[in-house]
Design a protein around this motif. Structure first.
Motif, PDB file in Angstrom:
ATOM      1  N   TYR A 110       0.428  -0.879  -0.157  1.00  0.00           N
ATOM      2  CA  TYR A 110       0.448   0.185   0.032  1.00  0.00           C
ATOM      3  C   TYR A 110       0.786   0.923   0.321  1.00  0.00           C
ATOM      4  CZ  TYR A 110      -3.743   2.492   1.787  1.00  0.00           C
ATOM      5  OH  TYR A 110      -5.481   3.416   2.154  1.00  0.00           O
ATOM      6  N   PHE A 111       1.023   1.900  -0.863  1.00  0.00           N
ATOM      7  CA  PHE A 111       2.044   3.257  -1.372  1.00  0.00           C
ATOM      8  C   PHE A 111       1.061   4.299  -1.105  1.00  0.00           C
ATOM      9  CE2 PHE A 111       3.906  -0.434  -4.060  1.00  0.00           C
ATOM     10  CZ  PHE A 111       5.422  -0.047  -4.346  1.00  0.00           C
ATOM     11  N   GLY A 112       2.156   5.293  -0.329  1.00  0.00           N
ATOM     12  CA  GLY A 112       1.635   6.195  -0.352  1.00  0.00           C
ATOM     13  C   GLY A 112       2.495   7.221   0.268  1.00  0.00           C
ATOM     14  N   SER A 113       2.374   8.622   0.568  1.00  0.00           N
ATOM     15  CA  SER A 113       3.233   9.636   1.772  1.00  0.00           C
ATOM     16  C   SER A 113       2.929   9.364   2.812  1.00  0.00           C
ATOM     17  CB  SER A 113       3.116  10.744   0.570  1.00  0.00           C
ATOM     18  OG  SER A 113       2.151  11.859   0.488  1.00  0.00           O
ATOM     19  N   PHE A 114       1.813   9.389   3.045  1.00  0.00           N
ATOM     20  CA  PHE A 114       1.372   8.765   4.504  1.00  0.00           C
ATOM     21  C   PHE A 114       1.252  10.333   5.078  1.00  0.00           C
ATOM     22  CE2 PHE A 114       1.696   4.430   3.182  1.00  0.00           C
ATOM     23  CZ  PHE A 114       0.797   4.275   2.985  1.00  0.00           C
ATOM     24  N   ASN A 115       0.761  11.439   4.502  1.00  0.00           N
ATOM     25  CA  ASN A 115       1.580  12.656   5.457  1.00  0.00           C
ATOM     26  C   ASN A 115       0.002  13.293   6.036  1.00  0.00           C
ATOM     27  OD1 ASN A 115       3.168  14.838   5.500  1.00  0.00           O
ATOM     28  ND2 ASN A 115       2.396  15.572   3.655  1.00  0.00           N
ATOM     29  N   PRO A 116      -0.689  12.947   7.195  1.00  0.00           N
ATOM     30  CA  PRO A 116      -0.769  11.855   7.709  1.00  0.00           C
ATOM     31  C   PRO A 116      -1.510  11.165   7.199  1.00  0.00           C
ATOM     32  CG  PRO A 116      -1.832  13.396   9.401  1.00  0.00           C
ATOM     33  CD  PRO A 116      -1.624  13.839   7.471  1.00  0.00           C
ATOM     34  N   ILE A 117      -0.602   9.839   7.906  1.00  0.00           N
ATOM     35  CA  ILE A 117      -1.785   8.230   7.749  1.00  0.00           C
ATOM     36  C   ILE A 117      -2.658   8.413   8.787  1.00  0.00           C
ATOM     37  CG2 ILE A 117      -0.375   7.654   9.752  1.00  0.00           C
ATOM     38  CD1 ILE A 117      -0.863   5.039   8.211  1.00  0.00           C
ATOM     39  N   HIS A 118      -3.793   8.303   8.466  1.00  0.00           N
ATOM     40  CA  HIS A 118      -5.040   8.275   9.161  1.00  0.00           C
ATOM     41  C   HIS A 118      -5.906   7.152   9.138  1.00  0.00           C
ATOM     42  CE1 HIS A 118      -6.878   8.734   4.993  1.00  0.00           C
ATOM     43  NE2 HIS A 118      -6.240   9.752   5.113  1.00  0.00           N
ATOM     44  N   ILE A 119      -6.811   7.342   9.599  1.00  0.00           N
ATOM     45  CA  ILE A 119      -7.820   6.085  10.295  1.00  0.00           C
ATOM     46  C   ILE A 119      -8.450   5.827   8.873  1.00  0.00           C
ATOM     47  CG2 ILE A 119      -8.487   6.794  12.355  1.00  0.00           C
ATOM     48  CD1 ILE A 119     -11.399   7.652  11.460  1.00  0.00           C
ATOM     49  N   GLY A 120      -8.858   6.346   7.641  1.00  0.00           N
ATOM     50  CA  GLY A 120      -9.048   5.580   6.230  1.00  0.00           C
ATOM     51  C   GLY A 120      -7.758   4.770   5.499  1.00  0.00           C
ATOM     52  N   HIS A 121      -6.951   5.602   6.248  1.00  0.00           N
ATOM     53  CA  HIS A 121      -5.639   4.296   5.483  1.00  0.00           C
ATOM     54  C   HIS A 121      -5.165   2.974   6.554  1.00  0.00           C
ATOM     55  CE1 HIS A 121      -3.377   8.040   4.740  1.00  0.00           C
ATOM     56  NE2 HIS A 121      -3.598   7.576   3.748  1.00  0.00           N
ATOM     57  N   LEU A 122      -5.828   3.051   7.930  1.00  0.00           N
ATOM     58  CA  LEU A 122      -5.723   1.545   8.333  1.00  0.00           C
ATOM     59  C   LEU A 122      -7.088   0.675   7.905  1.00  0.00           C
ATOM     60  CD1 LEU A 122      -4.833   3.227  12.157  1.00  0.00           C
ATOM     61  CD2 LEU A 122      -3.579   1.387  10.740  1.00  0.00           C
ATOM     62  N   VAL A 123      -8.120   1.470   7.786  1.00  0.00           N
ATOM     63  CA  VAL A 123      -9.244   0.938   8.274  1.00  0.00           C
ATOM     64  C   VAL A 123      -9.314   0.263   6.674  1.00  0.00           C
ATOM     65  CG1 VAL A 123     -11.737   0.938   7.234  1.00  0.00           C
ATOM     66  CG2 VAL A 123     -11.476   2.462   9.101  1.00  0.00           C
ATOM     67  N   ILE A 124      -8.935   0.606   5.227  1.00  0.00           N
ATOM     68  CA  ILE A 124      -8.733   0.253   4.008  1.00  0.00           C
ATOM     69  C   ILE A 124      -7.555  -1.467   3.686  1.00  0.00           C
ATOM     70  CG2 ILE A 124      -7.588   0.400   2.049  1.00  0.00           C
ATOM     71  CD1 ILE A 124      -9.339   2.931   1.724  1.00  0.00           C
ATOM     72  N   ALA A 125      -5.820  -1.089   4.756  1.00  0.00           N
ATOM     73  CA  ALA A 125      -5.305  -1.569   4.709  1.00  0.00           C
ATOM     74  C   ALA A 125      -5.798  -3.298   5.639  1.00  0.00           C
ATOM     75  CB  ALA A 125      -4.490  -0.774   5.092  1.00  0.00           C
ATOM     76  N   ASN A 126      -6.627  -3.264   6.754  1.00  0.00           N
ATOM     77  CA  ASN A 126      -6.829  -3.482   7.550  1.00  0.00           C
ATOM     78  C   ASN A 126      -7.930  -4.638   7.079  1.00  0.00           C
ATOM     79  OD1 ASN A 126      -6.843  -5.441  10.543  1.00  0.00           O
ATOM     80  ND2 ASN A 126      -9.549  -4.891  10.226  1.00  0.00           N
ATOM     81  N   HIS A 127      -8.710  -4.046   6.281  1.00  0.00           N
ATOM     82  CA  HIS A 127     -10.675  -4.849   6.123  1.00  0.00           C
ATOM     83  C   HIS A 127      -9.197  -5.638   4.510  1.00  0.00           C
ATOM     84  CE1 HIS A 127     -13.863  -5.122   4.029  1.00  0.00           C
ATOM     85  NE2 HIS A 127     -13.478  -5.611   2.724  1.00  0.00           N
ATOM     86  N   ILE A 128      -8.829  -5.316   3.836  1.00  0.00           N
ATOM     87  CA  ILE A 128      -7.462  -5.739   2.799  1.00  0.00           C
ATOM     88  C   ILE A 128      -7.302  -7.688   3.377  1.00  0.00           C
ATOM     89  CG2 ILE A 128      -6.346  -6.088   1.188  1.00  0.00           C
ATOM     90  CD1 ILE A 128      -7.169  -2.858   0.353  1.00  0.00           C
ATOM     91  N   ALA A 129      -6.044  -7.104   4.367  1.00  0.00           N
ATOM     92  CA  ALA A 129      -5.990  -7.761   5.504  1.00  0.00           C
ATOM     93  C   ALA A 129      -6.132  -9.012   5.864  1.00  0.00           C
ATOM     94  CB  ALA A 129      -4.947  -7.060   6.293  1.00  0.00           C
ATOM     95  N   GLU A 130      -7.967  -8.290   6.235  1.00  0.00           N
ATOM     96  CA  GLU A 130      -8.559  -9.560   7.189  1.00  0.00           C
ATOM     97  C   GLU A 130      -9.648 -10.170   5.938  1.00  0.00           C
ATOM     98  OE1 GLU A 130      -8.587 -10.805   9.471  1.00  0.00           O
ATOM     99  OE2 GLU A 130      -7.218  -9.242  10.551  1.00  0.00           O
ATOM    100  N   TYR A 131      -9.461  -9.328   5.665  1.00  0.00           N
ATOM    101  CA  TYR A 131     -10.681 -10.090   4.196  1.00  0.00           C
ATOM    102  C   TYR A 131     -10.242 -10.469   1.921  1.00  0.00           C
ATOM    103  CZ  TYR A 131     -14.118  -8.174   7.378  1.00  0.00           C
ATOM    104  OH  TYR A 131     -14.801  -8.828   8.098  1.00  0.00           O
TER     105      TYR A 131
END
Length: 192
Positions: free
Chosen positions: A6-27
């Motif tokens: 999951y590429f990005g500048s994460f400037n800053p990383i936010h809950i949207g990034h976490l929700v998407i990454a975690n969803h993809i990791a889990e599902y």
């Protein structure tokens, strides 16, 4: 081991990034999702970025309580500007037993044909696409491609730009950020 990048500048990383990454990791069939912090996206102005290691620190803080989510600074040591194909080749050489896939928003798929060596990426790597809010889905040349997997992840309408602007305006952004990230931003007075 199957790794989603999951590429990005994460400037800053936010809950949207976490929700998407975690969803993809889990599902999905991916074992882990790595947040690849990009030092300089060729399509973004560099002047708006916090220091590479400050953004990496935020990703570390955001991901530390998630077993399947990992920060990745691999692009810090690669030639600038970074191109995804170069990063993929380097990672594959470094981790020959891993299978790397890309994670991207639907909007990025529309311009994917403009990426350097996009055809080589598609030949060798799966792409997991998460939905974005749009005015109606425009068909792309990649519709129905066997290497492209559309993931029914939650649609997140939160952006790092919005958060940076809100901080400048003195707004409370605490609910939009992982707690450890908010504490770091607050302590360091970033984006004010």
């Amino acid at each position: 081991m199957k790794i989603g990048l999951y590429f990005g500048s994460f400037n800053p990383i936010h809950i949207g990034h976490l929700v998407i990454a975690n969803h993809i990791a889990e599902y999905s069939d991916l074992n882990e999702v790595w947040f690849v912090v990009t030092p300089h996206n060729p399509f973004k102005k560099k002047s708006t970025l916090l220091d590479n290691y400050q953004r990496l620190e935020m990703v570390y803080r955001a991901a530390k309580n998630y077993q399947k989510l990992k920060p990745c600074d691999i692009e810090f040591s690669l030639p600038q500007p970074n191109y995804t194909i170069n990063t993929l080749v380097y990672l594959q050489e470094k981790h020959p037993d891993y299978q790397f896939s890309l994670i991207m928003g639907e909007d990025n798929l529309d311009s994917f044909h403009k990426w350097k060596n996009y055809d080589v990426i598609l030949e060798n790597h799966d792409i997991y696409v998460y939905p974005r809010v749009s005015e109606g889905k425009t068909p792309t040349q990649f519709d129905g491609h066997k290497k492209i997997h559309h993931i029914d992840a939650p649609i997140m309408q939160l952006s790092s730009t919005f958060i940076r602007n809100a901080i400048k305006q003195g707004k409370n952004v605490k609910p939009m950020l992982p707690e450890h990230v908010w504490e770091y931003l607050d302590e360091m007075n970033f984006y004010k």
